[in-house]
Write a protein that holds these residues in place. Structure first.
Motif, PDB file in Angstrom:
ATOM      1  N   PHE A  62      -7.437   4.031   1.539  1.00 36.13           N
ATOM      2  CA  PHE A  62      -6.621   2.511   2.361  1.00 36.13           C
ATOM      3  C   PHE A  62      -8.015   1.789   2.223  1.00 36.13           C
ATOM      4  O   PHE A  62      -9.123   2.569   1.729  1.00 36.13           O
ATOM      5  N   ASN A  63      -8.038   0.962   2.141  1.00 36.96           N
ATOM      6  CA  ASN A  63      -8.684  -0.423   1.956  1.00 36.96           C
ATOM      7  C   ASN A  63      -9.186  -0.635   3.625  1.00 36.96           C
ATOM      8  O   ASN A  63      -8.970   0.112   4.171  1.00 36.96           O
ATOM      9  N   ARG A  64      -9.903  -1.200   4.073  1.00 36.58           N
ATOM     10  CA  ARG A  64     -10.723  -1.244   5.090  1.00 36.58           C
ATOM     11  C   ARG A  64      -9.813  -1.483   6.501  1.00 36.58           C
ATOM     12  O   ARG A  64     -10.563  -1.451   7.808  1.00 36.58           O
ATOM     13  N   TYR A  65      -8.692  -2.086   6.391  1.00 36.80           N
ATOM     14  CA  TYR A  65      -7.770  -2.358   6.944  1.00 36.80           C
ATOM     15  C   TYR A  65      -6.850  -1.568   6.935  1.00 36.80           C
ATOM     16  O   TYR A  65      -5.873  -1.134   8.062  1.00 36.80           O
ATOM     17  N   GLY A  66      -7.252  -0.236   6.470  1.00 39.41           N
ATOM     18  CA  GLY A  66      -5.764   0.763   6.599  1.00 39.41           C
ATOM     19  C   GLY A  66      -4.783   0.911   5.866  1.00 39.41           C
ATOM     20  O   GLY A  66      -3.905   0.766   6.413  1.00 39.41           O
ATOM     21  N   THR A  67      -5.080  -0.582   5.254  1.00 37.46           N
ATOM     22  CA  THR A  67      -3.868  -0.605   4.300  1.00 37.46           C
ATOM     23  C   THR A  67      -3.768   0.069   3.569  1.00 37.46           C
ATOM     24  O   THR A  67      -5.143   0.873   2.422  1.00 37.46           O
ATOM     25  N   PRO A  68      -2.650   1.164   2.868  1.00 39.07           N
ATOM     26  CA  PRO A  68      -2.579   1.756   1.785  1.00 39.07           C
ATOM     27  C   PRO A  68      -2.700   1.583   0.317  1.00 39.07           C
ATOM     28  O   PRO A  68      -2.645   0.598  -0.381  1.00 39.07           O
TER      29      PRO A  68
END
Length: 393
Positions: A75-81
């Motif tokens: 995931f990125n640092r925003y929690g997006t897959p």
């Protein structure tokens, strides 16, 4: 043949079991620490390592102490897959992948060595620094190997890349599949989490990583206590719908600090009756969950080669493979997808396909599996490294 192993870690103990299984009876493991205790936190055993431990008759015990990993997700640092893939049996392997407490695995291996080789096979408080009267000395004594230092005097401390890892365990709620291993970050700062115990409560192993302000001290010491409040401050905004990163950090009883270090690849492991194994031979960044797995594979290949009277074949097989893996890990291995996503979409994204196409992500994952030796088809089809005990000399 009298064989002495320096180091009673995962690699050294697996080497003892592998040599015994191949028919070598005079094998002793010497550990410098006065007592062997179940230290550390969580590690992953990839299917190629689980295969080797299964062929050593440890499959049932592994299943008792480990959590069978269901998926790996980035995931990125925003929690997006960014990317996810099944792991273990669900990915087509003939063997599972396990997340396990390192200390519990070490104790499992220690008990097996004592049971099969006898109570005098492992000797704590016995430091080996160089060859003696044995027919073969195996240096499996870690990143600060005394045996390696004997072969390569003046090498100095392990090089540091400027990053620090904080490691801990926390009881918390299951996330995603309940058996997921996740990595979230941007190529500089990262958070990793996966369960190492499930049941009434889930014990989550976690790793927080970022650049360290100042110089790194005590390089290569996994057991240096860290300040939980400081760690949490760096990850204060990392609240995802499916995981509360600051809450996980705050819920730990303690954490440990570890500067991210490795060792430079060596041009040679074997000198006469001395050879190296595991971190002593090829300490690598903890990228791709490969450190313990590669030590286990070393042990099996070494026993296989010795049973055929061909020590040189061990290094010929393992040194090029682990050198390639060390260098790949320095370039972030499969975790580079997080860095690429951040570079191409630093503010986040709605459609990962527009940022990193599926074909690119899939090839990054597949390429690392090939480098690390756990491509599913190749692993499943490879002949066994088990040998007939009567072949040993």
């Amino acid at each position: 043949m009298r064989i002495v192993i320096a180091g009673a870690g995962i690699g050294g103990l697996t080497a003892a079991l592998s040599l015994h299984a191949a028919g070598f009876e005079d094998v002793t493991v010497h550990e410098a620490a006065p007592e062997i205790r179940p230290l550390g936190v969580g590690i992953n055993l990839l299917p190629h390592a689980v295969r080797e431990l299964t062929e050593l008759g440890l499959a049932d015990r592994l299943a008792e102490i480990g959590v069978a990993t269901a998926e790996l997700a980035y995931f990125n640092r925003y929690g997006t897959p960014i990317w996810s893939e099944p792991r273990g049996l669900a990915a087509g392997y003939a063997w599972p992948q396990y997340s396990v407490h390192r200390g519990r695995l070490q104790m499992l291996l220690l008990e097996a060595v004592v049971d099969r080789l006898g109570p005098d096979a492992v000797r704590a408080g016995s430091r080996i620094t160089g060859p003696g009267s044995e027919d073969l000395l195996i240096g499996a004594d870690g990143i600060h190997s005394a045996v390696r230092a004997h072969l390569y005097p003046g090498e100095g401390p392990p090089p540091w890349n400027g990053l620090v890892l904080w490691r801990g365990v926390t009881y918390g709620e299951p996330f995603l599949t309940g058996r997921s291993m996740i990595m979230a970050g941007d190529g500089t700062q990262k958070f990793v989490a996966y369960p190492i115990e499930t049941g009434d409560r889930t014990l989550i192993n976690w790793i927080a990583e970022r650049p360290l302000d100042g110089d790194a001290s005590d390089r290569g010491n996994w057991n240096r206590p860290a300040d939980l409040a400081e760690i949490g401050r760096h990850f204060a905004g990392w609240h995802f719908d499916w995981l509360d990163v600051p809450g996980i950090i705050a819920g730990a009883e303690t954490a440990y600090e570890y500067p991210m270090v490795d060792r430079d690849p060596l041009p040679r492991w074997t000198f006469g009756n001395v050879t190296l194994l595991g971190d002593a031979a090829h300490a690598m960044y903890p990228i791709g969950s490969n450190g313990a797995s590669q030590a286990i594979i070393d042990a099996r290949v070494l026993a296989y080669a010795l049973a055929r009277g061909d020590l040189a074949a061990y290094e010929e097989t393992r040194r090029p493979a682990t050198t390639a893996l060390q260098l790949s890990n320095r370039e972030m291995g499969p975790e580079i997808v997080m860095k690429l996503a951040h570079e191409r979409a630093p503010g986040g994204f709605d459609d990962i396909e527009q940022v990193i196409p599926h074909t690119e992500r899939a090839e990054i994952a597949a390429s690392y599996k090939r480098t690390a030796g756990f491509d599913p088809a190749s692993l499943n089809e490879r002949p066994s490294w088990s040998v007939d005990r009567s072949a040993a000399s």
